[in-house]
Design a protein around this motif. Structure first.
Motif, PDB file in Angstrom:
ATOM      1  N   TYR A  86       0.834  -1.201   0.000  1.00 25.36           N
ATOM      2  CA  TYR A  86       0.000   0.000   0.000  1.00 25.36           C
ATOM      3  C   TYR A  86       0.871   1.253   0.000  1.00 25.36           C
ATOM      4  CZ  TYR A  86      -2.990  -3.774   1.530  1.00 25.36           C
ATOM      5  OH  TYR A  86      -3.637  -4.985   1.617  1.00 25.36           O
ATOM      6  N   LEU A  87       1.339   1.619  -1.182  1.00 24.72           N
ATOM      7  CA  LEU A  87       2.136   2.820  -1.382  1.00 24.72           C
ATOM      8  C   LEU A  87       1.395   3.702  -2.390  1.00 24.72           C
ATOM      9  CD1 LEU A  87       4.834   4.313  -0.823  1.00 24.72           C
ATOM     10  CD2 LEU A  87       5.751   3.178  -2.860  1.00 24.72           C
ATOM     11  N   PRO A  88       0.872   4.847  -1.955  1.00 28.04           N
ATOM     12  CA  PRO A  88       0.071   5.669  -2.868  1.00 28.04           C
ATOM     13  C   PRO A  88       0.834   6.106  -4.121  1.00 28.04           C
ATOM     14  CG  PRO A  88      -0.286   6.337  -0.601  1.00 28.04           C
ATOM     15  CD  PRO A  88       0.843   5.366  -0.576  1.00 28.04           C
ATOM     16  N   ASN A  89       2.108   6.465  -3.963  1.00 25.73           N
ATOM     17  CA  ASN A  89       2.962   6.828  -5.097  1.00 25.73           C
ATOM     18  C   ASN A  89       4.410   6.858  -4.609  1.00 25.73           C
ATOM     19  OD1 ASN A  89       3.687   9.604  -4.184  1.00 25.73           O
ATOM     20  ND2 ASN A  89       1.473   9.954  -4.464  1.00 25.73           N
ATOM     21  N   ARG A  90       5.335   7.101  -5.533  1.00 22.12           N
ATOM     22  CA  ARG A  90       6.761   7.027  -5.180  1.00 22.12           C
ATOM     23  C   ARG A  90       7.208   8.161  -4.269  1.00 22.12           C
ATOM     24  NH1 ARG A  90      10.108   4.870 -10.448  1.00 22.12           N
ATOM     25  NH2 ARG A  90       8.455   3.623 -11.381  1.00 22.12           N
ATOM     26  N   ASN A  91       6.454   9.240  -4.217  1.00 15.84           N
ATOM     27  CA  ASN A  91       6.843  10.382  -3.385  1.00 15.84           C
ATOM     28  C   ASN A  91       6.173  10.372  -2.010  1.00 15.84           C
ATOM     29  OD1 ASN A  91       8.493  11.645  -5.374  1.00 15.84           O
ATOM     30  ND2 ASN A  91       6.616  12.247  -6.469  1.00 15.84           N
ATOM     31  N   ALA A  92       5.450   9.312  -1.705  1.00 13.24           N
ATOM     32  CA  ALA A  92       4.629   9.296  -0.486  1.00 13.24           C
ATOM     33  C   ALA A  92       5.385   8.721   0.707  1.00 13.24           C
ATOM     34  CB  ALA A  92       3.366   8.486  -0.720  1.00 13.24           C
ATOM     35  N   LEU A  93       5.129   9.315   1.879  1.00 11.17           N
ATOM     36  CA  LEU A  93       5.492   8.713   3.164  1.00 11.17           C
ATOM     37  C   LEU A  93       4.185   8.440   3.897  1.00 11.17           C
ATOM     38  CD1 LEU A  93       7.476   7.845   5.390  1.00 11.17           C
ATOM     39  CD2 LEU A  93       7.397  10.213   6.240  1.00 11.17           C
ATOM     40  N   VAL A  94       3.882   7.196   4.124  1.00  4.08           N
ATOM     41  CA  VAL A  94       2.632   6.819   4.792  1.00  4.08           C
ATOM     42  C   VAL A  94       2.816   6.982   6.296  1.00  4.08           C
ATOM     43  CG1 VAL A  94       1.026   4.932   5.261  1.00  4.08           C
ATOM     44  CG2 VAL A  94       1.943   5.256   2.950  1.00  4.08           C
TER      45      VAL A  94
END
Length: 510
Positions: A86-94
């Motif tokens: 579950y990674l929204p996009n490459r620039n995301a920090l969950v």
């Protein structure tokens, strides 16, 4: 990244756009690579929330009927997610994940680590496998398989040689009762002793026998006293080693009840072979009938494995008079205690009381046909305080054609110390479910097949599980149990009979 102690190591390669997972099996490290393009697709939600000073966007994922809500920021210097799926996009920090609205995982700090060196478990020697292969390796790594029998033939062989008792050793397969029984002495391994659950997994296929046959997987405990007789004595030296139970009409039955100096076997599985699966698949081809290659039976036997023993005899029986017979394999699957479970194991209480399953049928042992004129009665003593005392009662009816007990519902009743504790009409109406296990089953003019017919608690190609009869009120001392079955009259030369077994199980007070 995962912790070094994790069984599965997971890495997110943001530069190349894929996830890497590794697992070590024996001396080999395996890895799978999953592209970001194949991950669950996020759905944008309209709300935001502030976490650790960052205004976080909200997306949700749907995966295997689960909803996962994710809040993330693109403003932090570091990127990543606690769950690589579950990674929204490459620039995301969950920074927060909520599973199905009731389980929340929230970041409590972002800490910069100086001179961080990632823990990497893969290199050029790591074996690349696909997702399905990796999943198989992972599942198999979670529990222990103890292989007991591997492609053993159970057939009728009048030339089968009985070994000498003094030559018996552990971990060697022996054939008895004219080839219809296999036995092996196994050690109770630490995996069995310390397991949370133990399952028996049996596979079976025809090697020439076309008919549905009674089968049983059972334990013969190791003798602790020389004067105790078990089924092993009869397999080695003949039926006359077994004590005789005589019914009201002077019919004799060998070794069917617990009594002084004798203990019957502990039945683990009652199974029934299908009509000719595998061997007859090509001999009866029918359009849109995709016959199974074998039948797999698997059942929880945790309460029946005596883990305080050092060694036990494991046996498998299939009653048949066919030279080809059947091919079976058997394994025990031992599942370990979970991290939050106690390592303190209570001692099991396992006492077999009766069994009319005539595993020496091919040596002349009588069928359990006494119920037409008598009650099966067993005197027994409870010598210790037992918690959660239960009787595991397995029953199947056999014999006759249309009017035989195989095809006629019959009442079973159990009495303890004269009090009725259980009654049931054991009956299976789901046998047609297993039609594709039964290529050699006879087809009738009305469209039914023999394997479709309802039966007295069994179907061709299935397990018959035990009924659980609670006996918590029984105290230490002497007791008597009686089995009463409304057995019908014999039909011509076919004898009605019932295969019943009863084992007391529970836990001993420490």
């Amino acid at each position: 990244m995962s912790k070094p102690s994790d069984k599965i190591q997971q890495y997110i390669d943001l530069k190349n756009g894929y996830n890497i997972s590794t697992i070590k099996d024996r001396n080999t490290v395996f890895k799978k690579i999953i592209s970001f393009d194949s991950l669950p697709i996020p759905k944008k939600e309209n709300d935001t929330r502030v976490i650790l000073g960052y205004e976080c966007q909200h997306v949700s994922f749907s995966y295997f009927s689960n909803r996962i809500d994710v809040w993330y920021t693109e403003k932090a210097a570091v990127k990543g997610t606690p769950n690589s799926n579950y990674l929204p996009n490459r620039n995301a920090l969950v920074l927060q994940m909520v599973y199905n609205g009731n389980q929340t995982l929230t970041a409590n700090a972002i800490t910069k680590v100086k001179k961080y060196e990632p823990f990497i478990t893969y290199d050029d020697k790591t074996v690349l496998v696909d997702k399905s292969e990796f999943e198989e390796i992972l599942i198999n790594s979670r529990y222990t398989k103890l292989h007991i029998f591997d492609n053993e033939k159970l057939n009728f062989n009048s030339k089968s040689i009985i070994p000498k008792e003094e030559d018996l050793i552990s971990d060697k397969v022996y054939h008895f009762s004219n080839g219809s029984v296999v036995l092996k002495k196994i050690k109770i391994t630490p995996e069995l002793k310390n397991s949370n659950a133990v399952f028996a997994k049996l596979t079976c296929k025809s090697n020439g026998d076309a008919y549905d046959r009674t089968g049983s997987v059972f334990i013969i405990p190791e003798k602790k006293e020389r004067e105790i007789t078990t089924l092993l004595d009869a397999y080695l030296h003949g039926l006359d080693r077994l004590p005789i139970y005589t019914d009201s009409k002077a019919n004799k039955y060998q070794g069917i009840i617990k009594e002084k100096g004798y203990s019957p076997a502990i039945e683990l599985l009652r199974f029934f072979t299908p009509f000719g699966v595998n061997h007859f698949n090509d001999k009866r081809k029918i359009n849109n009938y995709n016959w199974a290659n074998e039948v797999v039976y698997k059942e929880d036997i945790t309460s029946l494995v005596p883990t305080d023993e050092d060694e036990i005899w494991i046996g498998v029986f299939i009653g048949n008079y066919d030279a080809g017979g059947h091919i079976i394999s058997l394994e025990f699957d031992a599942y370990p205690l979970m991290n939050n479970e106690s390592n303190i194991k209570t001692k099991k209480y396992i006492v077999p009381l009766f069994s009319t399953v005539n595993t020496m049928e091919m040596s002349g042992q009588n069928y359990g046909g006494l119920f037409a004129n008598d009650t099966l009665k067993v005197n027994f003593e409870i010598k210790e305080e037992v918690k959660n005392l239960q009787l595991l009662y397995t029953t199947t009816g056999h014999g006759g054609w249309g009017n035989g007990d195989e095809f006629v519902p019959r009442m079973n009743k159990l009495f303890v110390d004269g009090k009725e504790v259980f009654k049931i009409i054991p009956w299976r109406t789901d046998c047609a479910t297993y039609r594709l296990f039964n290529p050699a089953s006879g087809n009738f003019s009305d469209g039914l097949s023999s394997s479709d017919l309802s039966r007295s608690n069994w179907c061709p190609g299935t397990l018959t599980f035990p009924y659980i009869v609670p006996l918590n009120d029984l105290q230490k001392g002497n007791h008597v149990i009686e089995v009463v079955i409304d057995q019908g009259p014999n039909e011509g030369p076919s004898t009605n009979h019932w295969n019943v077994s009863g084992v007391l199980v529970g836990q001993l007070n420490n």
